[in-house]
Design an enzyme around this catalytic site. Structure first.
Site: not given
Length: 306
Positions: A104, A131, A134, A219, A259, A287
């Site tokens: 990450r 991402h 996700q 988001d 998310c 997830r």
């Protein structure tokens, strides 16, 4: 044979991606029924976090444990990658010791360089560009609630950030139409828009974007590393807040996703996560299950997705 990585939704075929998310549904069912399933016993996942996270760490670490393996958490203080050692050298060393690496990070180029020199699978746990993990969870959540997303209409409201870029890739791979509503100057990356062609439509009107949509997603307006822009973004993005009125313009069976973490009163209205059309909690849980399917696919050689 070189290792397969998961840096982008485009790394796999559409059939492979569908297979992984369907496998995620199966693994979720096994877990809910209390069935012990440990195909990764003895395997180790290294998790490198240059950006902090709650869901990414908990889901990957829990997933490896549930699959019988172990996970090692590495912060920037725990590795030499950010303190002078070339990324390529770190990848060569670490991939001789573990069975997979999740990273990450900020720069997507760091992921590419690490993967280029790694003997084992490398997973993008988030970069400034993308991402993809996700999106696996999002696609699994839509599948569970509404079936195939092929041919549907999805609306992305807000910043054209890494999540938006991954939604563009998902539109290509899962064959749906994507409408992106964002302020001028905050569009998704041009390279992803070019890749998608007429599969993606840009608009400045969020209500136009959600008209008849089957899925609406958003988001935060200020991502990690953009804190100095927070006040400017708060004013600029105010018309792009997703609320219940906006959902009312969508298809009658619309789903809302976020998310997380969410800033209630900013990108979403205070009450939106309590709306029955919101599936953000299922999305967050998935997830875990989608990434377990991905880990099984990448690390357990006996498994091939349908």
């Amino acid at each position: 044979m070189s290792a397969r990585h998961f840096l982008s939704m485009m790394d796999y075929t559409p059939a492979e991606l569908v297979g992984v998310i369907r496998r995620g549904v199966e693994l979720k069912d096994l877990r809910n029924r209390g069935v012990l399933f440990e195909p990764l016993r003895g395997r180790i996942l290294a998790m490198i976090f240059e950006k902090s996270s709650t869901r990414t760490r908990v889901s990957f670490e829990t997933g490896m444990i549930q699959l019988g393996g172990q996970a090692i958490f590495l912060s920037p203080r725990d590795t030499q990658l950010g303190r002078g050692e070339p990324i390529a050298d770190g990848a060569r060393v670490m991939s001789r010791m573990v069975d997979a690496v999740m990273i990450r990070t900020f720069a997507h180029s760091n992921l590419i360089e690490f993967a280029t020199h790694s003997r084992v699978p490398v997973i993008n746990g988030l970069s400034d560009d993308l991402h993809p993990c996700q999106l696996l969870a999002d696609m699994q959540t839509f599948l569970e609630h509404r079936g195939s997303i092929q041919g549907k209409t999805v609306a992305w409201i807000g910043d054209g950030n890494n999540m938006c870029n991954s939604y563009i890739e998902a539109a290509i791979q899962f064959d749906f139409q994507l409408r992106v509503a964002c302020p001028e100057g905050y569009e998704p990356s041009a390279q992803f828009l070019a890749l998608a062609g007429d599969r993606v439509t840009l608009t400045r009107d969020p209500y136009e974007a959600v008209e008849g949509a089957h899925l609406i997603s958003t988001d935060v307006w200020t991502s990690m590393g953009q804190e100095e822009e927070a006040a400017k973004r708060l004013a600029l993005f105010k018309p792009f807040q997703v609320n219940r009125e906006m959902l009312d313009r969508a298809a009658t069976d619309v789903l809302f996703m976020h998310c997380l973490p969410a800033h209630r009163g900013e990108e979403i209205s205070v009450d939106l996560l309590d709306d029955p059309r919101s599936v953000a909690w299922d999305q967050a849980e998935n997830r875990l299950h989608a990434q377990k399917a991905l880990l099984e696919f990448l690390v357990a050689p006996a498994y091939t997705p349908a």
